[in-house]
Design a protein around this motif. Structure first.
Motif, mmCIF file in Angstrom:
data_model
loop_
_atom_site.group_PDB
_atom_site.id
_atom_site.type_symbol
_atom_site.label_atom_id
_atom_site.label_comp_id
_atom_site.label_asym_id
_atom_site.label_seq_id
_atom_site.Cartn_x
_atom_site.Cartn_y
_atom_site.Cartn_z
ATOM 1 N N ALA A 160 18.093 0.100 45.466
ATOM 2 C CA ALA A 160 18.167 -0.836 44.344
ATOM 3 C C ALA A 160 17.270 -2.045 44.584
ATOM 4 O O ALA A 160 16.587 -2.521 43.675
ATOM 5 N N SER A 161 17.245 -2.524 45.820
ATOM 6 C CA SER A 161 16.384 -3.652 46.160
ATOM 7 C C SER A 161 14.909 -3.283 46.002
ATOM 8 O O SER A 161 14.116 -4.063 45.472
ATOM 9 N N LEU B 37 13.696 -0.967 44.016
ATOM 10 C CA LEU B 37 13.425 -0.825 42.582
ATOM 11 C C LEU B 37 13.224 -2.189 41.935
ATOM 12 O O LEU B 37 12.331 -2.367 41.099
ATOM 13 N N ALA B 38 14.021 -3.168 42.324
ATOM 14 C CA ALA B 38 13.865 -4.520 41.780
ATOM 15 C C ALA B 38 12.521 -5.122 42.202
ATOM 16 O O ALA B 38 11.838 -5.755 41.386
ATOM 17 N N HIS C 245 9.828 -3.415 42.920
ATOM 18 C CA HIS C 245 8.822 -2.652 42.173
ATOM 19 C C HIS C 245 8.701 -3.201 40.759
ATOM 20 O O HIS C 245 7.606 -3.420 40.251
ATOM 21 N N ALA D 206 13.986 -0.971 34.036
ATOM 22 C CA ALA D 206 14.062 -0.646 35.462
ATOM 23 C C ALA D 206 14.714 -1.778 36.243
ATOM 24 O O ALA D 206 15.538 -1.543 37.133
ATOM 25 N N HIS D 207 14.368 -3.007 35.913
ATOM 26 C CA HIS D 207 14.952 -4.152 36.611
ATOM 27 C C HIS D 207 16.451 -4.247 36.326
ATOM 28 O O HIS D 207 17.249 -4.498 37.237
ATOM 29 N N ALA E 28 18.215 -1.648 38.396
ATOM 30 C CA ALA E 28 18.271 -2.034 39.808
ATOM 31 C C ALA E 28 19.349 -3.084 40.048
ATOM 32 O O ALA E 28 20.149 -2.972 40.984
ATOM 33 N N TYR F 73 22.808 -2.545 42.195
ATOM 34 C CA TYR F 73 23.033 -3.451 43.324
ATOM 35 C C TYR F 73 24.375 -4.176 43.162
ATOM 36 O O TYR F 73 25.171 -4.248 44.090
#
Length: 127
Positions: free
Chosen positions: A9-10, A12-13, A15, A105-106, A109, A113
């Motif tokens: 998750a981290s 993805l954030a 990214h 996406a954010h 993520a 999380y």
């Protein structure tokens, strides 16, 4: 509980943040002659390989090298037919669509999380 979900998750954030930065640079240069639109590869393509290498600076005199945006390397990327006569390849419509993808996406993520941390808190509270 496997903490890999938190790392995923981290990542993805990070990214999404890096991709948003590249998209905002594209939009800012929409009228710049010769500017070529860029983007970062999809997160799914990067999961196995990880982010691009970036050297760690341990002293102020060290020269930074490697990737520049949160460990993700931007590549040239333009929508079909987006190039203008002045050589610019930024399509504002395409960039807005990419921005919406980044926002989703954010959100995913941050949601993953937050839920993972809530599960960890509930496990710790019951012990």
């Amino acid at each position: 509980m496997d903490l890999n979900i938190l790392n995923l998750a981290s990542a993805l954030a990070r990214h999404a943040s890096a991709r948003q930065q590249v998209i905002s640079e594209n939009v800012a240069n929409a009228d710049t002659p010769g500017y070529r639109a860029r983007d970062i590869r999809a997160f799914g393509e990067l999961v196995d390989t990880g982010p691009a290498f970036e050297a760690k600076r341990t002293r102020p005199g060290h020269v930074a090298f490697g990737s520049t945006i949160n460990g993700f390397e931007p590549e040239l990327s333009a929508g079909f037919g987006a190039e203008t006569p002045n050589g610019n390849s930024v399509s504002l419509e395409d960039q807005m669509m990419r921005g919406a993808e980044v926002q989703q996406a954010h959100g995913l993520a941050i949601g993953a999380y937050s839920k993972s941390l809530a599960i960890l808190r509930s496990v710790v509270a019951t012990r």
